[in-house]
Design a protein around this motif. Structure first.
Motif, PDB file in Angstrom:
ATOM      1  N   VAL A  18      49.792  16.543-124.132  1.00 36.20           N
ATOM      2  CA  VAL A  18      48.506  17.214-123.986  1.00 36.20           C
ATOM      3  C   VAL A  18      47.840  16.647-122.737  1.00 36.20           C
ATOM      4  CG1 VAL A  18      46.269  17.635-125.056  1.00 36.20           C
ATOM      5  CG2 VAL A  18      48.305  17.481-126.476  1.00 36.20           C
ATOM      6  N   LEU A  19      47.488  17.532-121.807  1.00 33.36           N
ATOM      7  CA  LEU A  19      46.826  17.123-120.580  1.00 33.36           C
ATOM      8  C   LEU A  19      45.332  17.316-120.751  1.00 33.36           C
ATOM      9  CD1 LEU A  19      46.873  16.414-117.511  1.00 33.36           C
ATOM     10  CD2 LEU A  19      46.978  18.873-117.105  1.00 33.36           C
ATOM     11  N   LEU A  20      44.578  16.256-120.551  1.00 35.96           N
ATOM     12  CA  LEU A  20      43.129  16.337-120.605  1.00 35.96           C
ATOM     13  C   LEU A  20      42.618  16.182-119.179  1.00 35.96           C
ATOM     14  CD1 LEU A  20      42.393  13.981-123.623  1.00 35.96           C
ATOM     15  CD2 LEU A  20      42.512  16.464-123.627  1.00 35.96           C
ATOM     16  N   ALA A  21      41.804  17.130-118.726  1.00 33.66           N
ATOM     17  CA  ALA A  21      41.259  17.045-117.376  1.00 33.66           C
ATOM     18  C   ALA A  21      39.773  17.352-117.438  1.00 33.66           C
ATOM     19  CB  ALA A  21      41.958  18.040-116.458  1.00 33.66           C
ATOM     20  N   VAL A  22      38.995  16.552-116.752  1.00 28.63           N
ATOM     21  CA  VAL A  22      37.546  16.722-116.757  1.00 28.63           C
ATOM     22  C   VAL A  22      37.038  16.494-115.356  1.00 28.63           C
ATOM     23  CG1 VAL A  22      35.371  15.827-117.664  1.00 28.63           C
ATOM     24  CG2 VAL A  22      37.390  15.879-119.120  1.00 28.63           C
ATOM     25  N   HIS A  23      36.171  17.372-114.904  1.00 25.33           N
ATOM     26  CA  HIS A  23      35.500  17.121-113.638  1.00 25.33           C
ATOM     27  C   HIS A  23      34.313  16.247-113.977  1.00 25.33           C
ATOM     28  CE1 HIS A  23      33.067  17.885-110.037  1.00 25.33           C
ATOM     29  NE2 HIS A  23      34.239  17.980-109.457  1.00 25.33           N
ATOM     30  N   ALA A  24      34.228  15.125-113.316  1.00 24.08           N
ATOM     31  CA  ALA A  24      33.247  14.118-113.693  1.00 24.08           C
ATOM     32  C   ALA A  24      31.837  14.439-113.220  1.00 24.08           C
ATOM     33  CB  ALA A  24      33.683  12.762-113.172  1.00 24.08           C
ATOM     34  N   GLY A  25      31.618  15.505-112.559  1.00 23.96           N
ATOM     35  CA  GLY A  25      30.267  15.854-112.141  1.00 23.96           C
ATOM     36  C   GLY A  25      30.298  16.771-110.952  1.00 23.96           C
ATOM     37  N   GLY A  26      29.153  17.237-110.544  1.00 25.06           N
ATOM     38  CA  GLY A  26      29.113  18.230-109.491  1.00 25.06           C
ATOM     39  C   GLY A  26      28.726  17.719-108.131  1.00 25.06           C
ATOM     40  N   GLY A  27      28.379  16.482-107.952  1.00 25.82           N
ATOM     41  CA  GLY A  27      27.938  16.051-106.620  1.00 25.82           C
ATOM     42  C   GLY A  27      28.015  14.556-106.471  1.00 25.82           C
ATOM     43  N   GLY A 111      43.154  26.332-121.243  1.00 29.54           N
ATOM     44  CA  GLY A 111      42.006  25.461-121.417  1.00 29.54           C
ATOM     45  C   GLY A 111      40.773  26.140-121.962  1.00 29.54           C
ATOM     46  N   LEU A 112      39.799  25.317-122.271  1.00 31.03           N
ATOM     47  CA  LEU A 112      38.460  25.756-122.679  1.00 31.03           C
ATOM     48  C   LEU A 112      37.486  25.163-121.681  1.00 31.03           C
ATOM     49  CD1 LEU A 112      38.547  25.075-126.543  1.00 31.03           C
ATOM     50  CD2 LEU A 112      38.999  27.217-125.354  1.00 31.03           C
ATOM     51  N   ARG A 113      36.531  25.996-121.237  1.00 28.98           N
ATOM     52  CA  ARG A 113      35.522  25.559-120.274  1.00 28.98           C
ATOM     53  C   ARG A 113      34.150  25.916-120.842  1.00 28.98           C
ATOM     54  NH1 ARG A 113      36.025  24.319-115.069  1.00 28.98           N
ATOM     55  NH2 ARG A 113      38.119  25.211-115.032  1.00 28.98           N
ATOM     56  N   CYS A 114      33.256  24.935-120.875  1.00 25.51           N
ATOM     57  CA  CYS A 114      31.894  25.148-121.380  1.00 25.51           C
ATOM     58  C   CYS A 114      31.148  26.065-120.411  1.00 25.51           C
ATOM     59  CB  CYS A 114      31.191  23.804-121.523  1.00 25.51           C
ATOM     60  SG  CYS A 114      29.483  23.927-122.100  1.00 25.51           S
ATOM     61  N   VAL A 115      30.629  27.187-120.896  1.00 23.66           N
ATOM     62  CA  VAL A 115      29.943  28.147-120.019  1.00 23.66           C
ATOM     63  C   VAL A 115      28.675  27.549-119.407  1.00 23.66           C
ATOM     64  CG1 VAL A 115      28.795  30.402-119.925  1.00 23.66           C
ATOM     65  CG2 VAL A 115      30.980  30.159-121.114  1.00 23.66           C
ATOM     66  N   PRO A 116      27.771  26.917-120.192  1.00 23.69           N
ATOM     67  CA  PRO A 116      26.565  26.369-119.570  1.00 23.69           C
ATOM     68  C   PRO A 116      26.844  25.182-118.644  1.00 23.69           C
ATOM     69  CG  PRO A 116      26.238  26.603-121.941  1.00 23.69           C
ATOM     70  CD  PRO A 116      27.684  26.861-121.661  1.00 23.69           C
ATOM     71  N   THR A 117      27.925  24.439-118.894  1.00 17.80           N
ATOM     72  CA  THR A 117      28.267  23.279-118.076  1.00 17.80           C
ATOM     73  C   THR A 117      29.735  23.416-117.660  1.00 17.80           C
ATOM     74  OG1 THR A 117      26.800  22.009-119.520  1.00 17.80           O
ATOM     75  CG2 THR A 117      28.162  20.751-117.977  1.00 17.80           C
ATOM     76  N   PRO A 118      30.033  24.212-116.612  1.00 18.99           N
ATOM     77  CA  PRO A 118      31.421  24.491-116.242  1.00 18.99           C
ATOM     78  C   PRO A 118      32.270  23.267-115.911  1.00 18.99           C
ATOM     79  CG  PRO A 118      29.914  25.919-115.049  1.00 18.99           C
ATOM     80  CD  PRO A 118      29.084  24.906-115.773  1.00 18.99           C
ATOM     81  N   SER A 119      31.644  22.130-115.643  1.00 16.85           N
ATOM     82  CA  SER A 119      32.425  20.929-115.353  1.00 16.85           C
ATOM     83  C   SER A 119      33.028  20.333-116.624  1.00 16.85           C
ATOM     84  CB  SER A 119      31.561  19.892-114.644  1.00 16.85           C
ATOM     85  OG  SER A 119      30.506  19.487-115.483  1.00 16.85           O
ATOM     86  N   MET A 120      32.584  20.787-117.804  1.00 15.20           N
ATOM     87  CA  MET A 120      33.154  20.310-119.070  1.00 15.20           C
ATOM     88  C   MET A 120      34.337  21.196-119.420  1.00 15.20           C
ATOM     89  SD  MET A 120      29.748  19.317-121.341  1.00 15.20           S
ATOM     90  CE  MET A 120      30.516  19.874-122.813  1.00 15.20           C
ATOM     91  N   VAL A 121      35.549  20.645-119.289  1.00 12.06           N
ATOM     92  CA  VAL A 121      36.762  21.388-119.616  1.00 12.06           C
ATOM     93  C   VAL A 121      37.699  20.504-120.428  1.00 12.06           C
ATOM     94  CG1 VAL A 121      36.713  22.895-117.590  1.00 12.06           C
ATOM     95  CG2 VAL A 121      37.920  20.733-117.462  1.00 12.06           C
TER      96      VAL A 121
END
Length: 172
Positions: A18-27, A111-121
């Protein structure tokens, strides 16, 4: 200041990776992103697609656990396609779909991506298998039983009539 990168890890659940990937923030940020750290925690979110491989058109199910609160729906993604949306109940989300027909063979990111917070995947991989002849739907025709010939009435047998003649010398 630092750029916040994508963070990724692979977790083995039985024989499934299982690959878990998260963008840690937007800036830029001067502090580590606590949400990203929490999402990569071994007790963090896990997405399992069942079965882990299949052919275009096969039914699959997404099942995510330990999701952080999203505050809205999760977009369900397969490769570069959006299959729909689902909502979490507590920290769990489920979604049923089919492997897209116009997808590439090989491994695809699901994957699943949170609509209000697209960096949460939360993501995993799915193997798209080539279509084989044996997996194509087959049509089975059920034929009616063969028609039996109709019975015709046989003529009633006639008993042959025999005529008994006495020999000529019998009268004497």
């Amino acid at each position: 200041m630092r750029q916040t990168p994508w963070l990724a890890t692979t977790v083995f659940v039985g024989s499934v990776a299982v690959l878990l990937a998260v963008h840690a923030g937007g800036g830029a940020s001067s502090e580590p992103d606590r949400e990203a750290t929490r999402m990569l925690d071994p007790a963090g979110p896990v997405l399992v697609v069942t079965p882990p491989r299949g052919q275009p058109g096969d039914r699959i199910q997404y099942h995510a656990t330990s999701l952080p609160t999203c505050g809205g729906p999760w977009t369900v993604e397969f490769g570069d396609r959006v299959l729909g949306e689902t909502r979490q109940v507590g920290s769990v989300a489920d979604f049923r779909a089919a492997v897209p027909n116009r997808g590439s063979r090989g491994f695809q990111v699901a994957g699943l991506r949170c609509v209000p917070t697209p960096s949460m995947v939360v993501q995993t991989t799915f193997e798209v298998l080539p279509v084989t002849r044996s997996s194509e739907p087959t049509t089975t025709w059920i034929l009616p039983p063969p028609e039996l010939p109709t019975r015709t009435k046989r003529p009633t047998p006639t008993t042959p009539t025999t005529t008994v003649t006495a020999p000529a010398d019998a009268e004497r």
